[in-house]
Design a protein around this motif. Structure first.
Motif, short mmCIF file in Angstrom:
data_model
loop_
_atom_site.label_atom_id
_atom_site.label_comp_id
_atom_site.label_asym_id
_atom_site.label_seq_id
_atom_site.Cartn_x
_atom_site.Cartn_y
_atom_site.Cartn_z
N VAL A 61 2.57 -3.19 4.11
CA VAL A 61 2.68 -4.42 3.33
C VAL A 61 1.97 -5.55 4.04
O VAL A 61 2.03 -5.66 5.27
N THR A 62 1.28 -6.38 3.26
CA THR A 62 0.60 -7.57 3.77
C THR A 62 0.81 -8.71 2.79
O THR A 62 1.05 -8.47 1.60
N PRO A 63 0.70 -9.95 3.28
CA PRO A 63 0.77 -11.07 2.32
C PRO A 63 -0.41 -10.98 1.36
O PRO A 63 -1.51 -10.60 1.75
N ALA A 64 -0.16 -11.31 0.11
CA ALA A 64 -1.24 -11.24 -0.89
C ALA A 64 -1.85 -12.61 -1.10
O ALA A 64 -1.27 -13.60 -0.85
N GLU A 87 8.46 -2.18 4.92
CA GLU A 87 7.88 -1.28 5.92
C GLU A 87 8.87 -0.20 6.34
O GLU A 87 8.51 0.96 6.52
N ALA A 88 10.15 -0.58 6.47
CA ALA A 88 11.18 0.39 6.84
C ALA A 88 11.35 1.46 5.76
O ALA A 88 11.78 2.58 6.05
N ARG A 97 -1.27 -2.64 -9.67
CA ARG A 97 -1.96 -3.57 -8.76
C ARG A 97 -1.46 -3.48 -7.33
O ARG A 97 -2.09 -4.02 -6.43
N GLY A 98 -0.30 -2.86 -7.12
CA GLY A 98 0.28 -2.77 -5.78
C GLY A 98 0.77 -4.11 -5.27
O GLY A 98 0.66 -4.41 -4.09
N ILE A 99 1.32 -4.90 -6.17
CA ILE A 99 1.76 -6.26 -5.85
C ILE A 99 3.25 -6.42 -6.16
O ILE A 99 3.73 -5.91 -7.17
N ALA A 100 3.94 -7.13 -5.29
CA ALA A 100 5.33 -7.52 -5.56
C ALA A 100 5.42 -9.04 -5.51
O ALA A 100 4.95 -9.65 -4.54
N GLU A 101 6.01 -9.63 -6.54
CA GLU A 101 6.28 -11.05 -6.58
C GLU A 101 7.79 -11.21 -6.47
O GLU A 101 8.53 -10.72 -7.31
N ILE A 102 8.21 -11.90 -5.42
CA ILE A 102 9.62 -11.90 -5.04
C ILE A 102 10.16 -13.32 -4.96
O ILE A 102 9.52 -14.20 -4.37
N GLN A 103 11.34 -13.52 -5.52
CA GLN A 103 12.11 -14.75 -5.34
C GLN A 103 13.23 -14.40 -4.38
O GLN A 103 14.04 -13.51 -4.67
N GLU A 143 0.85 -1.19 0.00
CA GLU A 143 0.00 0.00 0.00
C GLU A 143 0.89 1.24 0.00
O GLU A 143 1.92 1.28 0.67
N GLY A 144 0.48 2.25 -0.75
CA GLY A 144 1.18 3.53 -0.70
C GLY A 144 2.12 3.81 -1.85
O GLY A 144 2.71 4.88 -1.92
N MET A 145 2.25 2.86 -2.78
CA MET A 145 3.08 3.13 -3.95
C MET A 145 2.28 3.98 -4.92
O MET A 145 1.16 3.62 -5.28
N ALA A 146 2.85 5.12 -5.34
CA ALA A 146 2.12 6.04 -6.21
C ALA A 146 2.84 6.35 -7.53
O ALA A 146 2.24 6.93 -8.42
N CYS A 147 4.12 5.97 -7.62
CA CYS A 147 4.88 6.35 -8.82
C CYS A 147 6.04 5.38 -9.03
O CYS A 147 6.29 4.51 -8.19
#
Length: 65
Positions: free
Chosen positions: A62-65, A56-57, A37-43, A7-11
């Motif tokens: 951020v929450t699990p999707a 968060e820092a 979509r405000g989603i990150a897929e991470i390996q 949440e909070g990504m705007a650009c």
């Protein structure tokens, strides 16, 4: 693969900040960050909690999707 809702990504600068935070937490990680979509897929070899704390820092919720 770890999928997180951010949440909070705007650009594109926000996307860059999240990518930097993830890279700092795990330099070997790869991430696809979808601003719209405000989603990150991470390996990553790091635990999900650690990656969430890094995001968060950087100033994002951020929450699990």
């Amino acid at each position: 693969m770890i999928t997180l809702k951010i949440e909070g990504m705007a650009c594109s600068g926000c996307v860059s900040a999240v990518a930097k935070a993830l890279s700092a937490a795990d330099p070997t990680s790869t991430a696809e960050i979808d601003l719209e979509r405000g989603i990150a897929e991470i390996q990553s070899v790091r635990p999900q909690k650690e990656l969430m704390q890094a995001i968060e820092a950087a100033g994002y919720d951020v929450t699990p999707a």
